[in-house]
Scaffold this active site. Structure first.
Site, PDB file in Angstrom:
ATOM      1  N   HIS A 116       0.849  -1.206   0.000  1.00 23.93           N
ATOM      2  CA  HIS A 116       0.000   0.000   0.000  1.00 23.93           C
ATOM      3  C   HIS A 116       0.874   1.241   0.000  1.00 23.93           C
ATOM      4  CE1 HIS A 116       1.219  -0.299   4.187  1.00 23.93           C
ATOM      5  NE2 HIS A 116       0.973   0.987   4.269  1.00 23.93           N
ATOM      6  N   ASP A 135       0.609   5.014   1.877  1.00 18.49           N
ATOM      7  CA  ASP A 135      -0.182   5.657   2.933  1.00 18.49           C
ATOM      8  C   ASP A 135      -0.948   6.829   2.336  1.00 18.49           C
ATOM      9  OD1 ASP A 135       2.503   5.218   5.373  1.00 18.49           O
ATOM     10  OD2 ASP A 135       0.931   3.862   4.662  1.00 18.49           O
ATOM     11  N   HIS A 160       4.688   0.000   0.131  1.00 23.32           N
ATOM     12  CA  HIS A 160       5.414  -0.730   1.167  1.00 23.32           C
ATOM     13  C   HIS A 160       4.469  -1.743   1.799  1.00 23.32           C
ATOM     14  CE1 HIS A 160       3.617   2.888   2.954  1.00 23.32           C
ATOM     15  NE2 HIS A 160       3.562   2.243   4.093  1.00 23.32           N
ATOM     16  N   ARG A 183       5.898  -8.926  16.280  1.00 27.81           N
ATOM     17  CA  ARG A 183       6.558  -7.673  15.881  1.00 27.81           C
ATOM     18  C   ARG A 183       5.606  -6.516  16.164  1.00 27.81           C
ATOM     19  NH1 ARG A 183       6.410  -4.617  10.968  1.00 27.81           N
ATOM     20  NH2 ARG A 183       8.102  -3.077  11.005  1.00 27.81           N
TER      21      ARG A 183
HETATM   22  C1  LIG Z   1      -5.953   6.807   6.582  1.00 27.71           C
HETATM   23  C2  LIG Z   1      -5.489   5.609   6.930  1.00 27.71           C
HETATM   24  C3  LIG Z   1      -6.028   4.330   6.433  1.00 27.71           C
HETATM   25  C4  LIG Z   1      -4.998   3.310   6.993  1.00 27.71           C
HETATM   26  C5  LIG Z   1      -4.556   3.959   8.270  1.00 27.71           C
HETATM   27  C6  LIG Z   1      -4.334   5.393   7.826  1.00 27.71           C
HETATM   28  C7  LIG Z   1      -3.043   5.460   6.976  1.00 27.71           C
HETATM   29  C8  LIG Z   1      -2.618   4.091   6.434  1.00 27.71           C
HETATM   30  C9  LIG Z   1      -3.815   3.220   6.005  1.00 27.71           C
HETATM   31  C10 LIG Z   1      -3.509   1.702   5.920  1.00 27.71           C
HETATM   32  C11 LIG Z   1      -2.602   1.259   7.093  1.00 27.71           C
HETATM   33  C12 LIG Z   1      -2.839   1.294   4.614  1.00 27.71           C
HETATM   34  C13 LIG Z   1      -2.800  -0.243   4.498  1.00 27.71           C
HETATM   35  C14 LIG Z   1      -4.222  -0.823   4.560  1.00 27.71           C
HETATM   36  C15 LIG Z   1      -4.985  -0.433   5.836  1.00 27.71           C
HETATM   37  C16 LIG Z   1      -6.438  -0.929   5.666  1.00 27.71           C
HETATM   38  C17 LIG Z   1      -4.424  -1.197   7.052  1.00 27.71           C
HETATM   39  O1  LIG Z   1      -3.749  -2.244   6.838  1.00 27.71           O
HETATM   40  O2  LIG Z   1      -4.665  -0.818   8.199  1.00 27.71           O
HETATM   41  C18 LIG Z   1      -4.936   1.118   5.968  1.00 27.71           C
HETATM   42  C19 LIG Z   1      -5.515   1.856   7.178  1.00 27.71           C
HETATM   43  C20 LIG Z   1      -7.038   1.751   7.277  1.00 27.71           C
HETATM   44  O3  LIG Z   1      -7.757   1.871   6.270  1.00 27.71           O
HETATM   45  O4  LIG Z   1      -7.496   1.512   8.405  1.00 27.71           O
HETATM   46  O1  LIG Z   2       4.412  -2.133  10.494  1.00 26.00           O
HETATM   47  C1  LIG Z   2       5.111  -1.613   9.609  1.00 26.00           C
HETATM   48  O2  LIG Z   2       6.355  -1.667   9.600  1.00 26.00           O
HETATM   49  C2  LIG Z   2       4.446  -0.848   8.474  1.00 26.00           C
HETATM   50  C3  LIG Z   2       2.994  -0.566   8.751  1.00 26.00           C
HETATM   51  C4  LIG Z   2       2.423   0.394   7.722  1.00 26.00           C
HETATM   52  O3  LIG Z   2       2.948   0.574   6.639  1.00 26.00           O
HETATM   53  C5  LIG Z   2       1.187   1.108   8.042  1.00 26.00           C
HETATM   54  O4  LIG Z   2       0.602   0.845   9.127  1.00 26.00           O
HETATM   55  O5  LIG Z   2       0.804   1.980   7.188  1.00 26.00           O
HETATM   56 FE   LIG Z   3       2.022   2.271   5.574  1.00 27.68          FE
END
Ligand SMILES: C=C1C[C@]23C[C@H]1CC[C@H]2[C@]1(C)CCC[C@@](C)(C(=O)O)[C@H]1[C@@H]3C(=O)O
Ligand SMILES: O=C(O)CCC(=O)C(=O)O
Ligand SMILES: [Fe+2]
Length: 461
Positions: free
Chosen positions: A242, A244, A298, A308
């Site tokens: 993804h 951010d 990333h 972790r």
């Molecule tokens: C605005 C946001 C959505 C998420 C949290 C913040 C910034 C990063 C986004 C996220 C971490 C990107 C990866 C997917 C996601 C669904 C997650 O894994 O948490 C995303 C977050 C979210 O939508 O809750």
């Molecule tokens: O846990 C990590 O190292 C990355 C997590 C991440 O990319 C995120 O929460 O947006």
């Molecule tokens: Fe991220």
């Protein structure tokens, strides 16, 4: 050409997936539920590991000393890293190491609690605050192997106890110490973000206070990530690929390792360093820099031996701030890569319409950009109602792509006709526009169409 529809809201319903991600049970299971198995092409370690990413270390204390060589060294390193992959790290940052250690300690205590206890703070549909054990009620497939706890931080002086109050109200008196530590941690992150904004402004050759002022009253998101061990670490992901959507991410990871960045078509690990914070550019700052600095793909991988943790502070502007690059970064209006928009619109989109971590099965090639479409079915459908309450069928589409690094960033002077994401016949299938673009519901943005030379398009359903 696949039709791409705005994602209907995924709301828990009777179809809600009964699957529960209880890490205390699942982490020892030799097999993992199919919903956590990612498609072959997205599974980690499919190839020999690449060398770790060189994430340039920036001495913040030296930069703020004003010593000319230190300033030029810092700005040069930041400028090249942000134009290439958007990642750098900062040390001598001024954040108390005891505060960081306390935050990690409380995280261990919190995520070590029984699931029912943690679910007191259960994240509700469409909201970004709260506890989530994976996203079993949010997505139907490609579930991340992690638990998260997210909460809002506001630098507005009227919200000076927002974090502490949240912990008290949601988790009760016993969590006031955790809340105090997280409040202090967020305040430290906010201050560090503004320092980094001065560094970014200087590195872009604009007034160093410009971005600092823009984020002065930031309204940000603090995210605690907990990745349990997994007995099939090569079949799943802790966090999928993804970018951010936010402006800037300041991440502190423990010493386990697992963060990977996609550069030059390969995944490169980011080696943990407890004295440093990893910083990466998000989509919103990419737009604010008129595409000069890149928001890059990333992910987080897991392992079978140990858990972790990472603490991610997602800097975001006040909800009503208009994201518009400073004139100095736009040679003339025809060079605007993105339209004006408000972070609140993009945030709502990420929570109700767009899954940032789903990657393609098929691709649409647009003048060298690969905009991928994912067909992961989602749990339930309901037509999306935009802010105006109208049924929206349009998408605002930001085309960009940098095949060399795989990370995303606008290609200057795109002169191609925009793809037509029009919703013609309301096909049953739901698709997702994935990480490679930041797409907005047109009605939410109430934007007039931009012409194609801007490399962007609005299509009207
Ligand atoms: C605005 C946001 C959505 C998420 C949290 C913040 C910034 C990063 C986004 C996220 C971490 C990107 C990866 C997917 C996601 C669904 C997650 O894994 O948490 C995303 C977050 C979210 O939508 O809750
Ligand atoms: O846990 C990590 O190292 C990355 C997590 C991440 O990319 C995120 O929460 O947006
Ligand atoms: Fe991220």
């Amino acid at each position: 050409m696949p039709i791409i529809l705005p994602l209907p809201q995924v709301s828990p319903s009777k179809e809600t997936n009964p699957l529960i991600f209880d890490a205390s049970l699942l982490q020892n299971e030799s097999n993992i539920p199919s919903q956590f198995v990612w498609p072959d092409h997205e599974q980690p370690r499919r190839e020999a590991p690449s060398p770790p990413l060189h994430v340039p270390p920036i001495d913040l204390k030296a930069f703020f000393s004003g010593e000319p060589l230190a300033v030029s060294n810092a700005t040069r390193l930041v400028n090249s890293a942000c134009q290439e992959h958007g990642f750098f790290q900062v040390y001598n940052h001024g954040v108390d190491s005891k505060l960081i250690d306390e935050a990690h300690k409380f995280m261990n205590l919190f995520f070590g609690m029984p699931l029912l206890e943690k679910q007191k703070a259960q994240r509700k549909f469409g909201e970004y605050c709260g506890y989530a054990s994976s996203f079993t009620n949010r997505f139907s497939a490609k579930l991340p192997w992690k638990e998260t706890f997210s909460f809002r931080y506001s630098a507005d002086p009227k919200c000076s106890n927002l974090v502490q109050d949240y912990f008290f109200n949601v988790m009760g008196e016993d969590f006031s110490n955790f809340g105090r530590v997280c409040q202090e941690y967020c305040e430290a992150m906010s201050k560090l973000s503004l320092d980094i904004m001065e560094l970014l402004g200087t590195s872009l050759g604009i007034d160093r206070s410009h971005f600092r002022d823009f984020y002065e009253e930031n309204d940000s998101i603090m995210r605690l990530n907990y990745y349990p061990p997994c007995q099939k670490p090569n079949l799943t992901l802790g966090t999928g690929p993804h970018c951010d959507p936010t402006s800037l991410t300041i991440l502190h990871q423990d010493n386990v390792g697992g963060l990977e960045v996609f550069v030059d078509e390969k995944w490169h690990s980011v080696v943990p360093c407890s004295e440093a914070f990893v910083v990466n550019i998000g989509d919103t700052f990419m737009a604010l820099s008129n595409g000069l600095y890149k928001s890059c793909l990333h992910r987080a991988v897991v392992n079978s031996e140990t858990s972790r943790k990472s603490l991610a502070f997602f800097l975001s502007p006040r909800m009503d701030k208009v994201v518009r690059p400073p004139k100095a970064l736009v040679e003339d209006d025809s060079r605007r890569i993105y339209p004006d928009f408000m972070w609140s619109t993009l945030l709502e989109f990420t929570q109700k319409q767009y899954r940032a971590d789903a990657v393609a099965d098929t691709g649409i090639f647009l003048s060298g950009c690969t905009i991928k479409v994912d067909r992961t079915p989602i749990m339930s459908r309901s037509t999306h109602k935009n802010q105006a309450g109208a049924h929206s069928k349009s998408l605002y589409f930001f085309p960009y792509g940098n095949q060399r690094s795989g990370c995303t960033g606008p290609r200057r002077g795109l002169t191609r006709s925009a793809p037509d994401f029009r919703n013609r016949d309301g096909p049953e299938e739901v698709s997702m526009v994935t990480h490679a673009t930041v797409s907005f519901l047109r009605h939410s943005l109430r934007l007039a169409p931009l012409d194609e030379n801007l490399g962007s398009a609005i299509v009207d359903g």
